[in-house]
Write a protein that holds these residues in place. Structure first.
Motif, PDB file in Angstrom:
ATOM      1  N   THR A   1       0.712  -0.127 -13.992  1.00 29.04           N
ATOM      2  CA  THR A   1       0.641  -0.816 -12.707  1.00 29.04           C
ATOM      3  C   THR A   1       1.825  -1.764 -12.611  1.00 29.04           C
ATOM      4  O   THR A   1       1.933  -2.717 -13.395  1.00 29.04           O
TER       5      THR A   1
ATOM      6  N   GLU B   1       0.878   3.655  -5.807  1.00 31.09           N
ATOM      7  CA  GLU B   1      -0.366   4.340  -6.154  1.00 31.09           C
ATOM      8  C   GLU B   1      -0.105   5.490  -7.128  1.00 31.09           C
ATOM      9  O   GLU B   1      -0.814   5.665  -8.118  1.00 31.09           O
TER      10      GLU B   1
ATOM     11  N   ASP C   1       0.806  -1.223   0.000  1.00 31.18           N
ATOM     12  CA  ASP C   1       0.000   0.000   0.000  1.00 31.18           C
ATOM     13  C   ASP C   1       0.842   1.277   0.000  1.00 31.18           C
ATOM     14  O   ASP C   1       0.354   2.352   0.353  1.00 31.18           O
TER      15      ASP C   1
ATOM     16  N   GLU D   1      -1.221   6.263 -11.021  1.00 31.75           N
ATOM     17  CA  GLU D   1      -2.004   7.468 -11.299  1.00 31.75           C
ATOM     18  C   GLU D   1      -1.337   8.350 -12.350  1.00 31.75           C
ATOM     19  O   GLU D   1      -1.983   8.889 -13.241  1.00 31.75           O
TER      20      GLU D   1
END
Length: 542
Positions: A89, A80, A75, A84
């Motif tokens: 990914t 992330e 996380d 974005e």
């Protein structure tokens, strides 16, 4: 009949011409289709200064070295934000740092390696070239504008020349630095030196004299007790003696400019002079013999408890030592600092490369429909100013602020002692400034995360030292490389053994010539012939 034969020949030529035209068109169509088949997600217009964002989302498998200091977290803000910002990914294959080199080899050999293979140091890629498992990335540099721009702007062509294999191509995208930046040196108890009016040594001979004084003042203390099995100290000292040793010994070859050939490093007078110096330190009780065998923690404990006054280290270890010494000696009862690397008989010299560990790309990437997008993504993240700042500092407004070009960690975030009051760590809690992504870049970016003390060390090194030039490359053939390994490994092992014996005094330095003869009996001349034949062919090909 003659006219009939002429007509037949004309028809035949016409037929062949039509076939060739059709074949040519078909070939072009096939090439165009093949090119189109690898462009999915790639930006049509992508150049220096552009932010990469894939036109279609895709997943990219990557090998990830898990550092115990900041263990992998799924996380992290890093993952992330990469998704974005870029539409990519990352799918990491997690490998512990302790097993990384071995696991990387196994994955590549078995054909199971992810498409992107970071944390590879120059030279480590050579083992995978012959199998065709990794991409000759030099064929695709035109698709990587930021990499290409930095190479040209910083004149890194000569350094890259050293990466080329026998086929004239290179297979590693190295991290690129604007300037050489040294890190490892000696850390000393400056309070002890100041207390007794002992000048901070600028040469190894001055260090010897300083340690003699310290030994007289503190007979129960061995002034210098080292870590890293003495490999780092041998590496930095060797430069000043005009040779190579320790971590810097490499393949054992040194280029002799006057003779225009390679010689074996451990057979030179310069190497003998270095051994003589350190033997003197051991004989006089100034250097702890356990420096060559003790665990790092043992050496550290001696230093932080006042049982030694000198140790090898870098910008991070000096901070760790201060944390420990605040507890063991008391915050106001000591002072330590990195000193500029002492000079030696060869002068005030500094070795180092502007190439860092870098990225290999699996050959399978070429078959991916996202191939060009993958190259653009790697180019942006690893080589653009924007990507490098992101990997190092994180997200502006979240992990750092930037005013008039000056970056500063936000109040609650710490990194390596830059903001000790911060309760969150840039690496541990966010994933930024990790070794898999954050390396290379401008000197400004590099120094932006250094303390004032470390910046001064870098400036002092740059002002007082001359950087030694890179040696010519030795692009061995695949067949020769196997011979090189077979010959160089036992030669290095025997050199390492006798280096310790000479320094410890277990073997008298009067036997140095006999040591050279012993190396010759282990295939030294064959190794040198192989190296110099390769060098000669390389020169002729230029």
């Amino acid at each position: 009949m003659k006219n009939g034969r002429k007509s037949f020949k004309s028809l035949l030529y016409l037929f062949i011409l039509v076939v060739l035209v059709i074949a040519g068109c078909s070939s072009k169509e096939s090439a165009n289709k093949e090119s189109e088949d690898t462009k999915k997600g790639a930006m049509e217009s992508y150049s220096v200064g552009d932010t990469f964002k894939a036109t279609e989302e895709f997943e990219l498998p990557i090998l990830y070295m898990d550092q115990p200091t900041y263990p992998y977290k799924e996380d992290w803000l890093l993952w992330e934000k990469i998704k974005e910002m870029t539409n990519v990914t990352l799918k990491p294959t997690i490998v512990p740092m302790s097993d990384y080199t071995q696991k990387r080899s196994l994955l590549i050999s078995s054909g199971d390696a992810p498409l992107v293979i970071p944390k590879t140091y120059p030279g480590e890629e050579s083992a995978f070239v012959s199998s065709g498992a990794i991409l000759p990335i030099s064929d695709y540099i035109d698709k990587m504008p930021h990499f290409k721009d930095k190479v040209e702007k910083w004149q890194l062509e000569d350094e890259l020349e050293g990466l080329k294999q026998n086929d004239g191509k290179y297979y590693l995208l190295p991290g690129l630095h604007e300037n050489v930046w040294p890190d490892y040196t000696l850390i000393v108890r400056t309070d002890i030196f100041e207390k007794h009016n002992i000048a901070i040594p600028a040469t190894w001979e001055e260090l010897y004299e300083a340690m003699k004084q310290l030994k007289e003042l503190y007979p129960d203390v061995t002034p210098f007790s080292d870590r890293f099995e003495f490999n780092s100290t041998l590496n930095i000292a060797a430069t000043g003696f005009g040779t190579k040793a320790g971590w810097g010994f490499g393949n054992g070859l040194t280029y002799d400019k006057d003779a225009d050939k390679f010689v074996y490093t451990a057979t030179t007078n310069e190497y003998k002079d270095m051994l003589t110096y350190f033997n003197k330190l051991v004989e006089e009780g100034l250097l702890d013999k356990e420096s060559f065998t003790q665990e790092d923690d043992q050496a550290t404990q001696k230093f932080v408890t006042g049982k030694s006054f000198i140790i090898n280290g870098n910008s991070q270890t000096v901070i760790l030592h201060r944390t420990d010494m605040d507890k063991t000696l008391g915050k106001d009862n000591y002072k330590i600092a990195k000193i500029t690397v002492p000079g030696g008989p060869a002068g005030q010299l500094m070795s180092g490369s502007r190439l860092e560990n870098g990225v290999m790309i699996s050959s399978k990437a070429k078959e991916s429909e996202n191939f060009e997008a993958i190259l653009q993504f790697i180019d942006w993240l690893y080589y653009s100013d924007e990507g490098q700042e992101f990997a190092k500092w994180g997200v502006e407004g979240t992990t750092y602020t930037k005013t008039d070009g000056v970056r500063k960690l936000v109040e609650d975030v710490n990194y390596n002692g830059l903001n000790p009051a911060g309760s969150k760590d840039l690496r541990v809690d966010y994933g930024f400034s990790g070794g898999v992504f954050a390396y290379g870049g401008t000197t400004d970016l590099l120094r932006s995360m250094m303390s004032e003390e470390e910046v001064k060390f870098q400036e002092d090194m740059a002002k007082t030292k001359t950087t030694i030039p890179a040696e010519p490359p030795l692009p061995f053939t695949i067949e020769d490389r196997e011979q090189v390994t077979l010959l160089s490994t036992p030669l290095k092992d025997y050199t390492d053994q006798n280096t310790l014996k000479f320094i410890f005094g277990e073997r008298d330095l009067s036997e140095f010539d006999a040591f050279i003869k012993e190396l010759e009996g282990q295939g030294l001349q064959k190794y040198l012939d192989l190296a110099n034949d390769t060098y000669k062919k390389y020169k002729e090909s230029k």
